[in-house]
Motif scaffolding. Structure first.
Motif, PDB file in Angstrom:
ATOM      1  N   VAL A 115       0.794  -1.221   0.000  1.00  0.00           N
ATOM      2  CA  VAL A 115       0.000   0.000   0.000  1.00  0.00           C
ATOM      3  C   VAL A 115       0.832   1.280   0.000  1.00  0.00           C
ATOM      4  O   VAL A 115       0.368   2.329  -0.458  1.00  0.00           O
ATOM      5  CB  VAL A 115      -0.986   0.012   1.184  1.00  0.00           C
ATOM      6  N   LEU A 153      -2.196  -6.651  -5.506  1.00  0.00           N
ATOM      7  CA  LEU A 153      -1.919  -6.322  -4.113  1.00  0.00           C
ATOM      8  C   LEU A 153      -2.870  -7.073  -3.189  1.00  0.00           C
ATOM      9  O   LEU A 153      -4.086  -7.044  -3.381  1.00  0.00           O
ATOM     10  CB  LEU A 153      -2.068  -4.811  -3.866  1.00  0.00           C
ATOM     11  N   GLU A 154      -2.285  -7.733  -2.194  1.00  0.00           N
ATOM     12  CA  GLU A 154      -3.052  -8.388  -1.133  1.00  0.00           C
ATOM     13  C   GLU A 154      -3.207  -7.345  -0.014  1.00  0.00           C
ATOM     14  O   GLU A 154      -2.375  -7.244   0.877  1.00  0.00           O
ATOM     15  CB  GLU A 154      -2.304  -9.599  -0.603  1.00  0.00           C
ATOM     16  N   VAL A 155      -4.265  -6.572  -0.082  1.00  0.00           N
ATOM     17  CA  VAL A 155      -4.426  -5.435   0.826  1.00  0.00           C
ATOM     18  C   VAL A 155      -5.179  -5.863   2.091  1.00  0.00           C
ATOM     19  O   VAL A 155      -6.182  -6.570   2.017  1.00  0.00           O
ATOM     20  CB  VAL A 155      -5.173  -4.280   0.129  1.00  0.00           C
ATOM     21  N   ILE A 211      -6.432   2.308  -0.501  1.00  0.00           N
ATOM     22  CA  ILE A 211      -6.934   1.222  -1.343  1.00  0.00           C
ATOM     23  C   ILE A 211      -7.795   1.734  -2.493  1.00  0.00           C
ATOM     24  O   ILE A 211      -7.672   1.247  -3.625  1.00  0.00           O
ATOM     25  CB  ILE A 211      -7.705   0.177  -0.502  1.00  0.00           C
ATOM     26  N   LEU A 246      -5.478   3.491  -5.105  1.00  0.00           N
ATOM     27  CA  LEU A 246      -4.738   2.496  -5.872  1.00  0.00           C
ATOM     28  C   LEU A 246      -5.640   1.862  -6.927  1.00  0.00           C
ATOM     29  O   LEU A 246      -5.240   1.688  -8.084  1.00  0.00           O
ATOM     30  CB  LEU A 246      -4.184   1.423  -4.931  1.00  0.00           C
ATOM     31  N   ARG A 247      -6.846   1.546  -6.529  1.00  0.00           N
ATOM     32  CA  ARG A 247      -7.807   0.934  -7.451  1.00  0.00           C
ATOM     33  C   ARG A 247      -8.146   1.889  -8.590  1.00  0.00           C
ATOM     34  O   ARG A 247      -8.209   1.478  -9.761  1.00  0.00           O
ATOM     35  CB  ARG A 247      -9.053   0.545  -6.657  1.00  0.00           C
ATOM     36  N   THR A 283      -4.780  -3.739  -9.434  1.00  0.00           N
ATOM     37  CA  THR A 283      -5.714  -4.772  -8.993  1.00  0.00           C
ATOM     38  C   THR A 283      -5.516  -4.996  -7.500  1.00  0.00           C
ATOM     39  O   THR A 283      -4.437  -5.396  -7.053  1.00  0.00           O
ATOM     40  CB  THR A 283      -5.468  -6.091  -9.751  1.00  0.00           C
ATOM     41  N   VAL A 284      -6.562  -4.718  -6.727  1.00  0.00           N
ATOM     42  CA  VAL A 284      -6.485  -4.872  -5.278  1.00  0.00           C
ATOM     43  C   VAL A 284      -7.417  -5.994  -4.825  1.00  0.00           C
ATOM     44  O   VAL A 284      -8.444  -6.265  -5.445  1.00  0.00           O
ATOM     45  CB  VAL A 284      -6.843  -3.567  -4.538  1.00  0.00           C
ATOM     46  N   THR A 285      -7.012  -6.653  -3.755  1.00  0.00           N
ATOM     47  CA  THR A 285      -7.826  -7.658  -3.099  1.00  0.00           C
ATOM     48  C   THR A 285      -7.916  -7.282  -1.618  1.00  0.00           C
ATOM     49  O   THR A 285      -7.217  -6.373  -1.171  1.00  0.00           O
ATOM     50  CB  THR A 285      -7.222  -9.064  -3.268  1.00  0.00           C
TER      51      THR A 285
END
Length: 335
Positions: free
Chosen positions: A225, A244-246, A265, A268-269, A274-276
């Protein structure tokens, strides 16, 4: 504002979690119970309310490792796995990837690790039958244990790689060493066919994310992040498709960001990354997957469509085989 009826629907959505530390997901009562059974003194691990107690991130790592003292046998990990998956399933998680360190499971001896893995898989198979939750494992070396121990963890990973051990990564204190110090271990895992992730951009800045991607060749980043501090790194993540494993709740609790509203988050999106969404070490950070979804809905207005997209991102980024992925995606669309 989000109305309570809609929030209830959001909380009931099926969820996919990619960033969960196995020991870190242990309910405090479970660890206290094992400590009592084994007469292990865990003074300083819990506060007066029975929750895990720590001052900051480095102290958190110490408390985490102290709590693992009670996990001494494969049977202990069988019981741990049952407890962790019961909690995950209660929060609507249908697929999870858990971080496992052979350092805590037999001291990175391949033979001992196989026994621990057998017990973990047995519990996971039972949970899949009873609760419908699918679990896969990612072996992690521990950064502050050093590169030589990382090689031993990578050997355990390579020797048990397959349909269940699907990835390799690195966790621990980001301020110890550089990603390139662990290149040998990551190369060993890569050659064994394992997919790769690395913790970075949590307590290390944007440069730590860049280094993890360029020096280790990972396709996912745990946390990541703080890439937001350098938009060139953010754009690199978007262009390369690095996922990203957020873990927003973890980041806020540990003071990486002062509040959910300040968490990047959504930025970034919006920038194309690509965020999770995951919980990291949920009881340590007083969170669950439902709680993460609630905070995201209330803070950023994320609705059912957005959070289903996040779950779909997670399924597509999972390290499982394509047959398992297709089954998870189908459950996301039909539930």
């Amino acid at each position: 504002m989000i109305d309570e009826e809609r929030l209830a629907r959001i909380l009931d959505l099926p969820k996919v979690e990619l960033h969960l530390h196995h020991e870190g997901a242990a309910p405090p009562a479970f660890i206290r119970g094992l400590a009592q059974e084994k007469s292990v003194d865990l003074t300083g691990v819990f506060d007066e309310h029975g929750a895990y107690a720590y001052r900051d991130f480095v102290h958190f790592l110490s408390v985490y490792e102290a709590a693992t003292q009670v996990l001494q046998t494969p049977q202990d990990y069988y019981r741990l796995t049952k407890a962790v998956l019961e909690e995950s399933a209660a929060n609507g998680v249908i697929y999870s990837e858990t971080f496992l360190s052979p350092d805590f499971c037999g001291g990175s001896d391949v033979g001992a690790w196989r026994e621990y893995l057998h017990a973990i898989r047995e519990a996971a198979d039972e949970a899949e039958k009873t609760d419908g939750i699918v679990l896969r494992g990612i072996i992690t070396c521990i950064r502050h244990f050093g590169p030589e121990k990382a090689k031993a963890s990578a050997l355990c990973a390579a020797e048990t790689a397959g349909d269940w051990i699907v990835g390799f990564g690195i966790a621990g204190d980001e301020n110890k060493g550089k990603p390139r110090d662990f290149s040998y271990a990551f190369d060993m895992a890569r050659e064994a066919g394992l997919r790769l992730t690395a913790h970075a951009g949590e307590f290390g800045g944007a440069r730590s994310v860049y280094d993890a991607v360029t020096d280790l060749g990972v396709e996912r980043i745990g946390h990541g992040v703080r890439a937001i501090e350098d938009l060139r790194v953010v754009d690199m993540l978007a262009e390369k498709g690095i996922v990203l494993e957020v873990c927003p709740g973890s980041n806020v609790t540990l003071g990486v960001f002062p509040s959910f509203a300040a968490h990047p988050i959504e930025r970034l999106r919006e920038r194309g990354v690509t965020v999770t969404v995951s919980t990291d070490d949920p009881p340590f950070f007083h969170t669950t997957m439902k709680r993460e979804y609630e905070h995201l809905a209330r803070t950023f207005g994320w609705d059912e469509e957005t959070l289903t997209e996040i779950a779909r991102n997670s399924a597509n980024a999972a390290f499982c085989d394509d047959t398992t992925r297709a089954a998870i995606l189908k459950r996301l669309e039909t539930t």
